[in-house]
Design a protein around this motif. Structure first.
Motif, PDB file in Angstrom:
ATOM      1  N   CYS A 121      46.189  37.442  35.370  1.00 48.39           N
ATOM      2  CA  CYS A 121      45.228  37.479  36.474  1.00 48.39           C
ATOM      3  C   CYS A 121      44.371  38.736  36.387  1.00 48.39           C
ATOM      4  N   ILE A 155      48.963  30.219  43.146  1.00 49.67           N
ATOM      5  CA  ILE A 155      47.565  30.279  42.697  1.00 49.67           C
ATOM      6  C   ILE A 155      47.596  30.161  41.182  1.00 49.67           C
ATOM      7  N   ASP A 156      47.095  29.055  40.674  1.00 48.07           N
ATOM      8  CA  ASP A 156      47.157  28.806  39.236  1.00 48.07           C
ATOM      9  C   ASP A 156      45.837  28.210  38.759  1.00 48.07           C
ATOM     10  N   ASN A 157      45.232  28.898  37.805  1.00 48.84           N
ATOM     11  CA  ASN A 157      43.975  28.447  37.208  1.00 48.84           C
ATOM     12  C   ASN A 157      42.870  28.314  38.251  1.00 48.84           C
ATOM     13  N   VAL A 158      42.739  29.337  39.057  1.00 47.55           N
ATOM     14  CA  VAL A 158      41.611  29.438  39.993  1.00 47.55           C
ATOM     15  C   VAL A 158      40.623  30.413  39.361  1.00 47.55           C
ATOM     16  N   ASN A 159      39.522  29.882  38.875  1.00 50.12           N
ATOM     17  CA  ASN A 159      38.612  30.689  38.068  1.00 50.12           C
ATOM     18  C   ASN A 159      37.945  31.810  38.858  1.00 50.12           C
ATOM     19  N   ASN A 202      46.781  32.995  35.825  1.00 53.42           N
ATOM     20  CA  ASN A 202      45.546  32.567  35.149  1.00 53.42           C
ATOM     21  C   ASN A 202      44.354  32.481  36.096  1.00 53.42           C
ATOM     22  N   SER A 203      44.182  33.497  36.933  1.00 53.72           N
ATOM     23  CA  SER A 203      43.144  33.435  37.963  1.00 53.72           C
ATOM     24  C   SER A 203      42.417  34.766  38.099  1.00 53.72           C
ATOM     25  N   THR A 204      41.186  34.689  38.636  1.00 56.31           N
ATOM     26  CA  THR A 204      40.409  35.872  38.999  1.00 56.31           C
ATOM     27  C   THR A 204      40.359  35.947  40.517  1.00 56.31           C
TER      28      THR A 204
END
Length: 737
Positions: free
Chosen positions: A80, A123-127, A109-111
């Motif tokens: 992250c 929170i997973d793969n939240v761009n 895997n998030s910003t």
């Protein structure tokens, strides 16, 4: 050319509020801290936690701005990027499961930019997640962009500090030219929308309502978006400036922008695949899925949009469903049904308990020089297959329109009517009291169905679902006079006297013919004028039957109200009877205020109280709705007696026990007849050979459709009829006559 500005990377996640909008001594987090009501105590990261986070390939612009709870687990944060002030609640080694979606607790895997994150969140793969406050056990999976701007209004029609008036969101209801526009707000009831869209010449009243909305919300900049506890958001592209209540379920949406989505544990809201929602309010318990497009809209509680429906510049009342079709610039009261892709509704006020069939086009707005027409349809509006209606039109309560293209504007004053085209003779045919003659099953079942389907949690407005109510019964009372006059005119047209008859003599003749059930009425050609904007004839049929039914309804109506609302009363009590029938209001018009029926005098007082400051907010106005709802049963019953007295020419002082006894006796036979008609109107479907021909035998038919005798509504209706008759017998016994 796209205007792209460059800023130092160190400012990412900071200066959310322009310094000129910050109160003296406040930092950019002062509203965020006010919004986040968690009791969690946050601390800085320990050295070992920081080391583990870096080992897990996490990055931060400033690790000192990452605050965590004592139950924080750094092993559950991987890959992250963090910018700005981040506060993270409890993270424990569990996975959360919802509808077979199983995801481990943690941040992956998030910003994440300047957010508050509740306990045990996924929170997973939240761009891109920016400026949000997340509740506990929230699941965000595969979200492309989720952000809030400092001037977010979350779908409310307000103007933030420093903004110009032209950014305010309006709903252009009932008329495409915007002349009836209203500013939406979270918690807006159908009565609010109706009231605001009317009374346009009263500038003071209109100004007050706008101020109610503007004052309902803080206009300061800097509020964060919120996601309530236990929300699931997955596989969604864009969420921007959206406030989401608890327990909402959002999956596969394309775009959600400038919205409030109300949801609670008891009334969860769902937004499904392909939805695009912009500038709107979604109330609790709503469902939207499969390609819905809604722009500048408000959905009241427990309503549905599905299968590619389009809702634009419109208000959809509670317990309503729109599927497949397109609705524009319309104000729709509760319990509306519209299910067909080729059904179109435009610039209309539809006052509830309505059902639009396939191919219905209510609002062909191109029969004037501008898009400025309107249609007003009373409660119980049913346009049939491929009906086309023109603006402007006005239809009485419980009007059903048979299949056909109606070439001109309509103004139908008689309730419970069937409209149909006689193309061969080029006539408009109106059958008053159609429902009571041919389809009492549908009329009664729908009243029962709408009441059973009212799933609202907060019932600020006391909705009326019964077809016997002040609005329809005032129309019935007025229709009796209309039918008498039209019958009298038809008689003198066929049997001229050689001299012009007065209006009074015409009415008296019609009354005599209809009251005596003279068979001569069936030989008359009875025509109306002014009900259609055309030169063709408007023929009324079954007039004698309608007249008799209307007279019976008026006599039955007050007894029905007594049985509903005063079931335990002792009618031998002289004081009760006197109190109930003395100082009766005139049988004046009642107004349908968003599905709640209100006497016109009470409506006038409400408007005056708004203008004078006695009602000073939407909450005050909603309290008035509640007060009027609490008074409704008594007011309705008194009004029912006022209608009966006006029809029968009874003075209040002359009304006594013997007259009440006669009224009670007549009501029993009428109620029994209604019960029999409900059964027989449904039985016709079972006796129809064309309906039966698709089944091998009656046994198969009953397996597919259900046996007539097993029909739950018919069984309930028979029980209610017997209960009513027994109740009236008890009333009569208490009179001691």
């Amino acid at each position: 050319m796209n205007k792209i500005s460059r800023h130092p990377l160190s400012s990412l996640g900071y200066q959310f509020i322009d310094p000129k909008y910050l109160p003296e001594g406040a930092d950019e987090y002062y509203l965020r801290n006010k919004q986040n009501r968690t009791k969690t105590l946050f601390r800085n990261l320990s050295a070992s936690e920081l080391e583990q986070l870096v080992r897990n390939h996490n990055q931060a612009d400033n690790w000192n701005n990452i605050l965590v709870s004592d139950a924080f687990n750094p092993d559950l944060v991987k890959n992250c990027k963090f910018f700005g002030l981040i506060r993270i609640g409890k993270l424990e080694p569990f996975f959360l499961e919802y509808h077979n979606l199983r995801m481990p607790v943690g941040l992956y895997n998030s910003t994440i930019i300047s957010c508050d994150i509740g306990d045990n969140v996924v929170i997973d793969n939240v761009n891109y997640l920016s400026h949000y406050i997340l509740g506990d056990e929230v699941v965000l999976v595969n979200v492309n962009e989720m952000s809030t701007t400092s001037h977010a209004k979350f779908g409310n029609g307000i103007v933030k500090e420093g903004e110009s008036e032209d950014v305010r969101i309006w709903l252009e209801l009932c008329n495409e030219n915007g002349g009836r526009k209203v500013a939406p707000f979270s918690g807006m009831l159908p009565g609010d929308a109706w009231m605001w869209s009317r009374y346009r010449t009263d500038e003071r009243f209109q100004s007050k309502l706008l101020s109610f909305t503007q004052n309902e919300f803080d206009v300061k900049r800097g509020y964060y978006g919120k996601v309530g506890d236990r929300c699931i958001i997955k596989n969604t592209l864009i969420i921007k400036d959206v406030w989401i209540g608890s327990d909402a379920y959002i999956k596969g949406a394309n775009k959600l922008k400038n919205l409030t989505i109300h949801s609670t544990a008891d009334a969860s809201t769902q937004v499904g695949e392909g939805c695009e929602l912009v500038n709107g309010i979604v109330s609790e318990g709503c469902t939207l899925f499969y390609g819905v497009k809604a722009v500048r809209f408000l959905m009241a509680a427990q309503s549905q949009l599905k299968y590619g429906a389009r809702l634009i510049n419109s208000y959809l009342g509670s317990n309503a469903t729109i599927s497949c079709c397109e609705v524009l610039n319309s104000l729709i009261f509760p319990s509306h049904e519209q299910h067909h892709n080729n059904s179109f509704l435009c610039a209309a006020l539809v006052q509830g308990q309505s059902n639009m069939a396939a191919g219905a086009t209510v609002g062909s707005n191109h029969n004037s020089r501008g898009a400025d027409g309107e249609i007003i349809a009373g409660r119980g509006f049913w346009p049939g297959l491929c009906v086309s209606l023109k603006h402007n039109s006005r239809l009485a309560t419980f009007t059903i329109v048979a299949k056909g293209d109606y070439p001109a504007e309509l103004d139908i004053p008689i309730p419970f009517s069937l409209l149909s085209n006689d193309v061969t003779h080029d006539e408009l045919i109106v059958m008053p009291a159609y429902w009571f003659q041919y389809n009492l099953y549908a009329l009664s079942r729908n009243a029962w169905k709408y009441k059973a389907r009212d799933k609202r949690i907060e019932k600020f407005q006391r909705l009326e679902f019964d077809f016997l109510a002040p609005d329809s019964m005032v129309e019935v009372l007025n229709s009796i006079t209309v039918l008498e006059e039209l019958c009298g005119k038809a008689f003198f047209a066929k049997h001229p006297t050689g001299q012009e008859e007065s209006n009074q003599s015409i009415k008296q003749k019609g009354k005599k013919l209809l009251s005596s059930k003279d068979p001569l009425v069936k030989e008359l050609d009875i025509f109306a004028t002014g009900w259609e904007n055309s030169k063709r004839k408007i023929r009324l049929i079954k007039v004698a039957e309608a007249y008799t039914l209307f007279k019976q309804l008026i006599q039955y109506y007050p007894v029905y109200c007594l049985s509903e609302y005063y079931s335990k009363v002792d009618l031998s009590n002289e004081s009760f009877l006197k109190e109930l029938t003395s100082k009766l209001p005139a049988p004046d018009m009642w107004i349908n205020v968003g599905g709640q029926l209100v006497p016109k005098l009470c409506m006038d007082q409400l408007i005056a109280d708004v203008k004078e400051g006695e009602i000073n907010s939407w909450n005050d106005l909603h309290d008035r709705y509640i007060k009027l709802g609490n008074e409704y049963e008594e007011a309705k019953t008194k009004h029912a007696f006022a209608i009966a007295f006006a029809d029968q020419g009874i003075e209040t002082s002359d009304f006594d026990k013997s007259q009440l006894f006669e009224m009670l006796e007549a009501s029993k036979s009428f109620r029994q007849a209604m019960s029999e008609k409900i059964y027989s109107s449904r039985k016709k479907d079972y006796d129809n050979p064309f309906r039966n021909m698709v089944y091998a035998n009656e046994e198969e038919r009953d397996l597919v459709l259900g046996a007539l005798e097993d029909n739950g509504f018919i069984q309930t209706e028979k029980e209610e009829s017997q209960k009513f008759i027994q109740q009236i017998n008890d009333f009569q016994n208490s009179l001691n006559i």
